[in-house]
Design a protein around this motif. Structure first.
Motif, PDB file in Angstrom:
ATOM      1  N   UNK A 198       4.049 -12.311  -0.546  1.00  0.00           N
ATOM      2  CA  UNK A 198       3.329 -11.748   0.591  1.00  0.00           C
ATOM      3  C   UNK A 198       4.295 -11.227   1.647  1.00  0.00           C
ATOM      4  N   UNK A 199       5.330 -12.011   1.943  1.00  0.00           N
ATOM      5  CA  UNK A 199       6.300 -11.615   2.975  1.00  0.00           C
ATOM      6  C   UNK A 199       7.156 -10.440   2.506  1.00  0.00           C
ATOM      7  N   UNK A 200       7.537 -10.469   1.222  1.00  0.00           N
ATOM      8  CA  UNK A 200       8.328  -9.368   0.670  1.00  0.00           C
ATOM      9  C   UNK A 200       7.531  -8.064   0.721  1.00  0.00           C
ATOM     10  N   UNK A 201       6.228  -8.159   0.403  1.00  0.00           N
ATOM     11  CA  UNK A 201       5.400  -6.952   0.375  1.00  0.00           C
ATOM     12  C   UNK A 201       4.961  -6.536   1.766  1.00  0.00           C
ATOM     13  N   UNK A 202       5.009  -7.452   2.725  1.00  0.00           N
ATOM     14  CA  UNK A 202       4.849  -7.054   4.122  1.00  0.00           C
ATOM     15  C   UNK A 202       6.051  -6.187   4.521  1.00  0.00           C
ATOM     16  N   UNK A 203       7.240  -6.605   4.117  1.00  0.00           N
ATOM     17  CA  UNK A 203       8.431  -5.787   4.389  1.00  0.00           C
ATOM     18  C   UNK A 203       8.337  -4.429   3.696  1.00  0.00           C
ATOM     19  N   UNK A 204       7.663  -4.412   2.531  1.00  0.00           N
ATOM     20  CA  UNK A 204       7.554  -3.168   1.748  1.00  0.00           C
ATOM     21  C   UNK A 204       6.425  -2.264   2.224  1.00  0.00           C
ATOM     22  N   UNK A 205       5.636  -2.733   3.222  1.00  0.00           N
ATOM     23  CA  UNK A 205       4.572  -1.889   3.763  1.00  0.00           C
ATOM     24  C   UNK A 205       3.258  -1.962   3.004  1.00  0.00           C
ATOM     25  N   UNK A 206       3.131  -2.882   2.034  1.00  0.00           N
ATOM     26  CA  UNK A 206       1.900  -2.971   1.234  1.00  0.00           C
ATOM     27  C   UNK A 206       0.937  -4.038   1.741  1.00  0.00           C
ATOM     28  N   UNK A 207       1.438  -4.977   2.521  1.00  0.00           N
ATOM     29  CA  UNK A 207       0.624  -6.007   3.168  1.00  0.00           C
ATOM     30  C   UNK A 207       0.952  -5.921   4.652  1.00  0.00           C
ATOM     31  N   UNK A 208      -0.048  -6.154   5.514  1.00  0.00           N
ATOM     32  CA  UNK A 208       0.172  -5.963   6.956  1.00  0.00           C
ATOM     33  C   UNK A 208       0.338  -7.262   7.721  1.00  0.00           C
ATOM     34  N   UNK A 209      -0.167  -8.368   7.130  1.00  0.00           N
ATOM     35  CA  UNK A 209      -0.251  -9.615   7.884  1.00  0.00           C
ATOM     36  C   UNK A 209      -0.199 -10.794   6.918  1.00  0.00           C
ATOM     37  N   UNK A 266       1.579   5.612 -16.922  1.00  0.00           N
ATOM     38  CA  UNK A 266       2.165   6.848 -16.382  1.00  0.00           C
ATOM     39  C   UNK A 266       1.307   7.419 -15.254  1.00  0.00           C
ATOM     40  N   UNK A 267      -0.012   7.207 -15.349  1.00  0.00           N
ATOM     41  CA  UNK A 267      -0.908   7.724 -14.311  1.00  0.00           C
ATOM     42  C   UNK A 267      -0.893   6.857 -13.052  1.00  0.00           C
ATOM     43  N   UNK A 268      -0.675   5.564 -13.236  1.00  0.00           N
ATOM     44  CA  UNK A 268      -0.805   4.619 -12.116  1.00  0.00           C
ATOM     45  C   UNK A 268       0.490   4.443 -11.327  1.00  0.00           C
ATOM     46  N   UNK A 269       1.605   4.260 -12.026  1.00  0.00           N
ATOM     47  CA  UNK A 269       2.829   3.800 -11.346  1.00  0.00           C
ATOM     48  C   UNK A 269       3.302   4.704 -10.204  1.00  0.00           C
ATOM     49  N   UNK A 270       3.138   6.035 -10.309  1.00  0.00           N
ATOM     50  CA  UNK A 270       3.562   6.860  -9.167  1.00  0.00           C
ATOM     51  C   UNK A 270       2.802   6.531  -7.872  1.00  0.00           C
ATOM     52  N   UNK A 271       1.648   5.841  -7.994  1.00  0.00           N
ATOM     53  CA  UNK A 271       0.837   5.523  -6.811  1.00  0.00           C
ATOM     54  C   UNK A 271       0.986   4.074  -6.354  1.00  0.00           C
ATOM     55  N   UNK A 272       1.790   3.288  -7.092  1.00  0.00           N
ATOM     56  CA  UNK A 272       1.920   1.862  -6.770  1.00  0.00           C
ATOM     57  C   UNK A 272       2.915   1.684  -5.625  1.00  0.00           C
ATOM     58  N   UNK A 273       2.522   0.889  -4.632  1.00  0.00           N
ATOM     59  CA  UNK A 273       3.377   0.601  -3.473  1.00  0.00           C
ATOM     60  C   UNK A 273       3.791   1.851  -2.710  1.00  0.00           C
ATOM     61  N   UNK A 274       2.898   2.794  -2.662  1.00  0.00           N
ATOM     62  CA  UNK A 274       3.128   3.961  -1.806  1.00  0.00           C
ATOM     63  C   UNK A 274       2.002   3.948  -0.787  1.00  0.00           C
ATOM     64  N   UNK A 275       2.093   4.747   0.184  1.00  0.00           N
ATOM     65  CA  UNK A 275       1.038   4.811   1.194  1.00  0.00           C
ATOM     66  C   UNK A 275      -0.100   5.698   0.749  1.00  0.00           C
ATOM     67  N   UNK A 276      -0.598   5.433  -0.483  1.00  0.00           N
ATOM     68  CA  UNK A 276      -1.638   6.317  -1.017  1.00  0.00           C
ATOM     69  C   UNK A 276      -2.954   6.156  -0.262  1.00  0.00           C
ATOM     70  N   UNK A 277      -3.742   7.206  -0.304  1.00  0.00           N
ATOM     71  CA  UNK A 277      -5.043   7.190   0.361  1.00  0.00           C
ATOM     72  C   UNK A 277      -5.980   6.235  -0.363  1.00  0.00           C
ATOM     73  N   UNK A 278      -6.722   5.467   0.397  1.00  0.00           N
ATOM     74  CA  UNK A 278      -7.702   4.552  -0.179  1.00  0.00           C
ATOM     75  C   UNK A 278      -9.082   4.999   0.262  1.00  0.00           C
ATOM     76  N   UNK A 279      -9.891   5.427  -0.698  1.00  0.00           N
ATOM     77  CA  UNK A 279     -11.264   5.828  -0.379  1.00  0.00           C
ATOM     78  C   UNK A 279     -12.152   4.597  -0.363  1.00  0.00           C
ATOM     79  N   UNK A 280     -13.306   4.749   0.239  1.00  0.00           N
ATOM     80  CA  UNK A 280     -14.286   3.671   0.253  1.00  0.00           C
ATOM     81  C   UNK A 280     -15.514   4.184  -0.477  1.00  0.00           C
TER      82      UNK A 280
END
Lengths: 266, 266
Positions: A198-209, B23-37
């Motif tokens: 959780x803390x590592x991924x907070x640093x990575x920008x994927x978790x906020x809190x 191949x379809x997923x990994x480019x979007x993992x841990x990036x600031x991708x858009x999240x729809x609701x």
């Protein structure tokens, strides 16, 4: 890419610690290894051959490369350093032993360096996934398969937008659970079972809190330089230093941290 | 090592689905991708570009290799098969979207084949970790980095010894939560945040029991041939087929399953 602050020496030493721990742990991962119970009261507190072997392997690296440094490890306690030494290593060979026992890839090896009583350098390493998150409080890096990337926390400034992580919602004592739940209820989403990731991924920008309670120094100290080096804030619930553990809150931004500490500390 | 029942054809097809999804997923993992609701009522139900791209990629593989097969996918619904076809693919491109959004390595790609209305073949693939769990109800395999190993559930026969996993203790409705908690209270330990990994690791012998509620067919069907091929038992809480989803219990042994169903079904 060598970052501005993390020296080649630091990077090499952390890589050696990561390799030593991984080599000691992986032969025991997802096998039917024996699980001892180290709590005399019978409460479940698993410790495995892997924990102990990994801490011994890391201690051997430190003793060889930095012979005057003190060491505090989860499994083998305190080893004094040379007279006058200001350096102390903090080791948690497997943070998330329960996840480890369940075969999940969510545990991590933690190693941190305190210098003059302050967090100086830290690493979270996941040997099965093969990735490391490291930081020195000024910059932080993600390392995997020979590639490195700079870690930056998210820009999340309010609870309503926050992705919250905690290891279990049942790890808070009575006095704290109400405050925790008040925060969780206002978050965008909550995720459990996260331990040090959780803390590592907070640093990575994927978790906020991240909000937890009852942490030991070795559960959190190695993560502080990673979080701070990526732009995040980590303190106790009352806003004091997180280096000795306790009730901990880590946030992606100062604004989010302020909003949460207000709820947790009242 | 080619196992007794999983054919080379099956293995190749599953590998192709895994590669296409990864191949379809990994480019979007841990990036600031858009999240729809996708829920109009505003409840948080994230769906990402990655989910949709991975399902499309898997659909393209199936349409090319098995053009007469029907497909049911989480994101794009039902596609009819050829007249008289008894085969239907069940796809969940990212099971554990919340874990995915948080950057955790705990989500998985699920693909299963129903034949004549029964689970025939299944896969859980984790592209970031680079591992797959596959099964055909008679045998099951773990695949990673060119190596394969046979999956076997643990020999755990009683709740007191059981490692329990569930995605969140708050995903059970009122009528079910009491029964779930009665089971959890009697287990050796509980782990949260597991999604599809829990079932894969039950097949691998690292988790003994998984209990969930409100699953869709695509959340569980692809995992059934893996669990059963490794010697485990998976049904609804009342002991009927798990293939259509619902309230699900998976156990390492028949004895453990019987003990748990007795508590869950009363």
């Amino acid at each position: 890419m060598t970052p501005q602050y993390l020296s080649a020496n630091d990077l090499n030493l952390l890589a050696e610690l990561a390799d030593a721990a991984g080599a000691a742990i992986l032969p025991h991962f997802r096998t039917g290894m024996a699980i001892d119970n180290k709590r005399p009261d019978g409460a479940f507190d698993p410790v495995t051959i892997a924990d102990r072997a990994a801490e011994q392997a890391m201690r051997a690296v430190i003793t060889r490369k930095c012979p005057g440094d003190a060491i505090l490890g989860e499994e083998f306690g305190q080893t004094e350093g040379a007279v006058g030494s200001q350096r102390q290593w903090i080791l948690d060979p497997i943070d998330g032993t329960r996840g480890f026992i369940c075969g999940l890839p969510t545990w991590g090896v933690l190693a941190g360096l305190m210098q003059g009583g302050k967090p100086k350098l830290g690493m979270m390493h996941q040997p099965y996934v093969g990735e490391s998150f490291i930081g020195d409080g000024k910059s932080s890096l993600h390392l995997r398969a020979g590639k490195s990337g700079t870690l930056r926390t998210s820009s999340c400034k309010t609870l309503a937008d926050a992705r919250l992580a905690t290891t279990s919602p049942f790890l808070f004592p009575d006095i704290a659970i109400g405050r925790y739940r008040a925060v969780e209820a206002r978050c965008r989403m909550a995720r459990y079972g996260t331990d040090c990731y959780a803390y590592a991924l907070l640093a990575a920008g994927s978790i906020d809190l991240v909000i937890e309670h009852g942490l030991k120094a070795y559960d959190i100290m190695p993560l502080i330089p990673i979080i701070e080096g990526a732009g995040g804030v980590v303190t106790t619930w009352t806003g004091t230093s997180a280096a000795q553990g306790g009730a901990i809150v880590a946030a992606a931004t100062r604004a989010l941290h302020r909003e949460v500490v207000e709820i947790l500390s009242t």
